[in-house]
Design an enzyme around this catalytic site. Structure first.
Site, short mmCIF file in Angstrom:
data_model
loop_
_atom_site.label_atom_id
_atom_site.label_comp_id
_atom_site.label_asym_id
_atom_site.label_seq_id
_atom_site.Cartn_x
_atom_site.Cartn_y
_atom_site.Cartn_z
N GLU B 41 -17.69 62.19 15.37
CA GLU B 41 -16.62 61.34 14.24
C GLU B 41 -16.90 60.25 15.63
O GLU B 41 -16.60 60.63 16.07
CB GLU B 41 -15.27 62.00 14.94
CG GLU B 41 -14.26 61.30 14.23
CD GLU B 41 -12.70 61.48 13.87
OE1 GLU B 41 -12.37 62.23 14.70
OE2 GLU B 41 -11.94 60.79 13.29
N LYS B 112 -13.28 61.34 5.16
CA LYS B 112 -11.79 62.15 6.20
C LYS B 112 -10.82 61.69 4.86
O LYS B 112 -10.50 60.99 4.84
CB LYS B 112 -11.35 61.38 7.36
CG LYS B 112 -10.64 62.28 7.83
CD LYS B 112 -10.82 61.76 9.56
CE LYS B 112 -10.18 62.75 10.56
NZ LYS B 112 -10.31 62.42 11.81
N CYS B 148 -12.92 66.65 12.07
CA CYS B 148 -11.52 66.29 13.10
C CYS B 148 -10.40 66.95 12.45
O CYS B 148 -10.48 68.15 11.36
CB CYS B 148 -11.07 65.43 13.96
SG CYS B 148 -10.15 65.74 15.28
#
Lengths: 544, 544
Positions: B41, B112, B148
């Protein structure tokens, strides 16, 4: 409909004190024949409660305070901010909410939509944004209830959020917008706030009642300045700044009212009032009375002393003068004169004997290496020991006198002059400190002329001047402002006309001294990008 | 399809270094015949970049790194995390994104969705959540690209978010889930991570490739442990912990593969490795080599010394022994023995002469008041001066040796033993420090038995013991864990069986000492509620 605006100074987590204040204001409102009273955001628990919001028992205490307030709501509507539990298992467990209480019950709850999460704000850490919007009906009026940021994101070309909560509420034809706020001071905020309030009334063509907190919470200073605007875009009432005020207005007479809004406060005056509030409330809310600070004869410690004396009373402030062999006699004289002008006590204690012993003890370890910054730091750290010893012995708090320019470039000694429980000037650039001194001396010379006029020096070696290692403060502060407040990088700074070498030097100083700022006491916030918790930088990074 | 997982140690803001590492890994992947390589990330800029994300030029540097990587994407697909500008004027200006690069171009970008904003995370401060979901097509495979937290919120009864991004992506029938992570270590995280990865493959019945960072960024330690799970819910590969690793797997052979996952690491071993990584990377990334620390003969400084020696080499670590008149001879002997066992240098410098001078100088100010905590603090602060002087003179960094239990209750002197550039044990309770010492001594006795066995003492007055003012650490730590990690309030603690008076005492100590923790160096995070930036409390509050 008569509405009482209650601009109060809350204490975070002190539910009893906050409740008692609100109950007093309700009594006053009832006496004045008010139909409705409006408090601030998260009024039960104070703002910002930070991670206390993660404790179930903290929320239960807030709920209990609301239940108590319900018992005072016979014959009057009560609008206040408080957390509300999210009953949907999905999403965060809390909402930041505004409540309407009346006739002994919670009549309406509206959740906050726009959760600030920048600078010193962390609301998304705790709260889920509103999912539904409506209006509260009360005595034939439809109230659009909003919380602080909810009214702040209109009319900009680059909005921070994707929803405008008042747009959603307008389908229910509200008669008035009520905003419960906890909007902390920075020196451009009062004018911004008026502009935002006017933008809202001009967009929605209904009056707006805006109620802010006052008083300080650690580093954040709430300046009050609650506002009432009518649907014609006239600010008909502006509450006082930096003090509590409970006052009742008649909604029916708003539309004919004329503007009573005064001139904006001078920036230095506003910063001075904010810092005085910050110091006063930090001590009061921690149950402390006495302050001590090192007086160097320079301008920073002088301005800090004046603010401390204003906040705590000169009799509660002590200055320590701690000359070394490198201190000039005029530094001592200037500091003594300042203490006399203020009527504060002072003591003189030299650092040379301790310096001699400490360096002699270290000598075997240093293997004959030449003197360098180590010995300068030892001087500053002896002063730190004296200051803290005085604070410990007399139950005082040491005030840190570092300004923002020094803090930014690391021109200070960690555990030395950076000691202290509160950093009074840490968000005030050196050039702004000069302006503050001018404001302070406007009526009579409290700060000795020499403290202002002489070239700044740390006096840690013979003839040392700040400009030996730093650019002149006018240039340094301009670069720092562009880097810190405006987030300009080296290319943009170069385009703005600064020399590449100077930019590289200043940015490197700032970045490589983040470790000092990290360990500094809370910094009273006066700028738009607070230099304490408002600026969050990694330490072990490499950039610029 | 062959996929290379690149588990790398990035450096925040060091775009050149990060890019060079990625280019090396791409070369290796090409040699191994990989079709695709996956990084972590925010791989271009490192994680967490914090307020550097507010600088346009920082984002431009990241964009430039992506353009560079595109030039290396001939013949290989590159999946990596990086910021992406939000082209919609509404909402925050950035997305936290995962990119697919190939044939010289950005082929796909997925934003994300789940932005952690708790504990040490502040992602909503910078990023807008994803508004649309899809899959990236590459060489006939459909890749569900996630970042994540995106895979972390399924299967719980109290989800933190209201969307499940993979549920949205499933309508496009992906063949494999790829997750680029920067998931920092705490001592329960590795097992949680495996559980979460398995929950995802069992829910979606497709394989999952999970790539984490390794190495430390100031207070955060990334432990690696990248994972591959097949669609049957078998973890077929687990990458090493706390080190870089670039390794290629064949997607087509995943389904038949057996689990190769080993036993979980012992908690104390894992904490030890984490702390060694934390110290090593903090020094490396700040270009520092040498550490100094005060050796008291106690267990905390001994464990800190062992970790420092492991991280930096014993030759780069110096211990200062600074006995006072209250120090026992065995404290000095134990510290000397430890230094000898480790092969690190040490110096002895007494504090009594400096203490005598400092107190004599202060005597006129103190007007005959009796000795109290002031004099204890002066001793600790003289040691602070010695430690910092040594650090300044030799370009070393002082390591803070305070443990979490002491830090929590304020059992330490600000600007004294709380000095230091990095707090190694600040997130490790005293009882955990004992467990660490046992781990360290398992093979041979490095920490002298006496340092472990003797009752803890600050040795600031004759015969002083920690238990004079604190409950025994087994009880104290249990209450602290319930209060800090589990956010239990006084009522819940009473229900858990603790005495009301003891609860009140401990909670008051913790709350009233937040001002000390505020001024402490970064604390290496090992617990689920990091005791540095992960716990954010107001100081001038009144609660409990």
């Amino acid at each position: 409909m008569k509405i009482t605006l209650a601009q109060l100074n809350y204490h975070i987590g002190h539910f009893e004190a906050n409740l008692a204040k609100m109950v007093d204001a309700i009594a006053q409102a009832k006496e004045e024949g008010a139909d409705l009273i409006v408090f601030g955001e998260l009024a039960t628990c104070g703002y910002p409660p930070r991670d206390f919001l993660e404790f179930d028992e903290f929320i239960q205490r807030s709920d209990a305070a609301i239940a108590d307030l319900c018992r005072h709501s016979e014959g009057i509507g009560i609008v206040l901010g408080a957390p509300d539990k999210n009953m949907d298992p999905r999403g965060k467990n809390l909402f930041n909410a505004v409540y309407l209480l009346s006739e002994g019950k919670v009549q309406y709850v509206q959740h906050k939509t726009l959760l600030p999460d920048y600078d010193i704000f962390d609301e998304y850490r705790y709260f889920e944004p509103a999912k539904r919007w409506g209006v509260a009906e009360y005595k034939g009026k439809r109230l659009a209830l909003t919380v602080c940021e909810d009214i702040w994101d209109i009319g900009t070309s680059d909005p921070l959020y994707t929803v405008i909560p008042l747009d959603e509420m307008m389908q229910y034809n509200p008669d008035v917008i009520i905003n419960v706020s906890a909007s902390p001071f920075h020196y451009k905020q009062a004018e911004k706030r008026k502009k935002v309030v006017l933008e809202n009334v001009l967009r929605y063509k209904i009056p707006l009642i805006y109620v802010n907190h006052c008083g300080a919470q650690t580093d954040l200073i709430f300046d009050g300045g609650s506002l009432i605007a009518n649907s014609n875009g006239i600010l008909v009432s502006e509450f006082p700044y930096f003090e509590e005020c409970v006052r009742t207005v008649d909604l029916s007479s708003l539309e004919e009212a004329k503007s009573t809004v005064g001139q904006p406060m001078d920036t230095s005056d506003a910063i001075r009032c904010a810092l005085v509030t910050g110091v006063r409330d930090y001590f009061q809310k921690l149950d402390l009375k006495r302050a001590v600070l090192g007086l160097s004869g320079g301008i920073d410690s002088a301005v800090t002393a004046v603010i401390a004396a204003e906040a705590l009373g000169a009799g509660n402030v002590t200055g320590l003068l701690m000359p070394s062999q490198y201190s000039s006699q005029h530094s001592v004289d200037d500091a003594v004169l300042l203490a006399q002008n203020l009527g504060m006590s002072h003591h003189i204690v030299g650092i040379s004997p301790a310096f001699d012993i400490l360096t002699a003890q270290l000598n075997p370890l240093f293997e004959g290496r030449p003197a360098d910054v180590t010995e300068e730091n030892i001087q500053a750290r002896i002063r730190g020991i004296y200051n803290m010893a005085y604070a410990n012995k007399f139950g005082a708090m040491l005030l840190n006198t570092t300004n923002k320019s020094e803090m930014a470039v690391g021109y200070g000694t960690l555990y030395g002059d950076l000691c202290g429980g509160l950093c009074v000037l840490g968000d005030v650039y050196k050039t702004q400190v000069y302006a503050l001194a001018a404001t302070i001396n406007a009526r009579e010379e409290i700060i000795p002329h020499n403290s202002i006029a002489k070239p700044p020096s740390a006096e840690l070696r013979p003839g040392q001047l700040d400009t030996d290692s730093l650019p002149p403060y006018e240039i340094l502060d301009a670069i720092l402002y562009a880097y810190i407040e405006e987030r300009k990088g080296p290319r943009q700074l170069k385009e703005a006309g600064y020399e590449e070498e100077l930019i590289a030097k200043v940015l490197k100083l700032v970045n490589s001294n983040e470790f000092k700022r990290y360990q500094t006491a809370p910094i009273l916030r006066v700028s738009q990008k607070a230099f304490g918790l408002g600026r969050r930088m990694p330490i072990a990074a490499r950039y610029f």
